[in-house]
Design a protein around this motif. Sequence first.
Motif, PDB file in Angstrom:
ATOM      1  N   GLN A   1      14.133 -21.729   0.495  1.00  0.00           N
ATOM      2  CA  GLN A   1      13.780 -22.323  -0.481  1.00  0.00           C
ATOM      3  C   GLN A   1      14.880 -21.375  -1.580  1.00  0.00           C
ATOM      4  O   GLN A   1      15.537 -20.676  -1.065  1.00  0.00           O
ATOM      5  CB  GLN A   1      12.097 -22.357  -1.389  1.00  0.00           C
ATOM      6  CG  GLN A   1      12.099 -22.851  -0.942  1.00  0.00           C
ATOM      7  CD  GLN A   1      11.631 -24.578  -1.369  1.00  0.00           C
ATOM      8  OE1 GLN A   1      11.347 -24.804  -1.952  1.00  0.00           O
ATOM      9  NE2 GLN A   1      11.416 -25.396  -0.123  1.00  0.00           N
TER      10      GLN A   1
ATOM     11  N   ASN B   1      16.747 -19.401  -3.812  1.00  0.00           N
ATOM     12  CA  ASN B   1      15.728 -18.006  -4.915  1.00  0.00           C
ATOM     13  C   ASN B   1      16.902 -18.497  -6.305  1.00  0.00           C
ATOM     14  O   ASN B   1      17.477 -19.234  -6.681  1.00  0.00           O
ATOM     15  CB  ASN B   1      17.519 -16.771  -4.669  1.00  0.00           C
ATOM     16  CG  ASN B   1      16.051 -16.438  -3.656  1.00  0.00           C
ATOM     17  OD1 ASN B   1      15.534 -16.167  -3.548  1.00  0.00           O
ATOM     18  ND2 ASN B   1      17.673 -16.405  -2.546  1.00  0.00           N
TER      19      ASN B   1
ATOM     20  N   TYR C   1       7.820 -23.113  -6.883  1.00  0.00           N
ATOM     21  CA  TYR C   1       8.227 -21.542  -7.230  1.00  0.00           C
ATOM     22  C   TYR C   1       7.221 -20.791  -8.266  1.00  0.00           C
ATOM     23  O   TYR C   1       7.999 -19.943  -8.254  1.00  0.00           O
ATOM     24  CB  TYR C   1       9.148 -22.408  -8.287  1.00  0.00           C
ATOM     25  CG  TYR C   1      10.465 -22.770  -7.955  1.00  0.00           C
ATOM     26  CD1 TYR C   1      11.353 -22.484  -7.302  1.00  0.00           C
ATOM     27  CD2 TYR C   1      10.720 -24.762  -8.367  1.00  0.00           C
ATOM     28  CE1 TYR C   1      12.737 -23.374  -7.115  1.00  0.00           C
ATOM     29  CE2 TYR C   1      12.034 -25.261  -7.862  1.00  0.00           C
ATOM     30  CZ  TYR C   1      12.968 -24.463  -6.920  1.00  0.00           C
ATOM     31  OH  TYR C   1      14.097 -25.433  -6.458  1.00  0.00           O
TER      32      TYR C   1
ATOM     33  N   ARG D   1       9.817 -17.044  -0.150  1.00  0.00           N
ATOM     34  CA  ARG D   1      11.142 -18.192  -0.486  1.00  0.00           C
ATOM     35  C   ARG D   1      11.980 -18.566   1.090  1.00  0.00           C
ATOM     36  O   ARG D   1      12.630 -19.574   1.486  1.00  0.00           O
ATOM     37  CB  ARG D   1      12.006 -17.517  -0.946  1.00  0.00           C
ATOM     38  CG  ARG D   1      11.659 -16.849  -2.133  1.00  0.00           C
ATOM     39  CD  ARG D   1      11.180 -17.797  -2.882  1.00  0.00           C
ATOM     40  NE  ARG D   1      11.641 -19.013  -3.538  1.00  0.00           N
ATOM     41  CZ  ARG D   1      11.522 -20.178  -3.571  1.00  0.00           C
ATOM     42  NH1 ARG D   1      10.171 -20.405  -4.202  1.00  0.00           N
ATOM     43  NH2 ARG D   1      12.197 -21.209  -4.401  1.00  0.00           N
TER      44      ARG D   1
END
Length: 162
Positions: A13, A15, A135, A141
């Motif tokens: 994902q 940052n 998120y 992540r």
Amino acid sequence: MLFLDEAAIWLTQPNTYTWRPIGCPMEVPTSKARGITARLNLMGCVDFASGKVLYREIEGNTKATDTVAFVDTLAQQADPACPTVLLMDQASIHISAEVGQHRQRWKAQGLVVAYLPPYSPEQGPMEGQWRKLKYHDLPHRHHASKADLRGAVERATWGIAI
């Protein structure tokens, strides 16, 4: 009222922000996997009144048949005496002839399909639910494999798999 949408959750994902002391660069692991092997495709809906999210993983690329199958599941829970409105954006998999063939049957089951205005997906509250999952509810992540990512999504408390 329900709002339906899809999202892809990637092994790595983006940052959103980070902080490191000067001279200590941040190292972010990334996946070498690409395409469908590097992501989970999810379809979900949020109940506007309760905030409850229902979702399922879609194998491969999302198609109109996936929309039909998901809406069929929602229609089974609907009540014709108190119809539920399902709002979707106007993505091709939502406005296809295949989806259109089922609208009367869903309406008879108590689920009325309607569409958001063109080019306005931000009006659907499901967008916020995807953001929450990506998120906030997925603390890492980067995931080493699709199985790891799937497990993280299942452990997150953001929605109920159907």
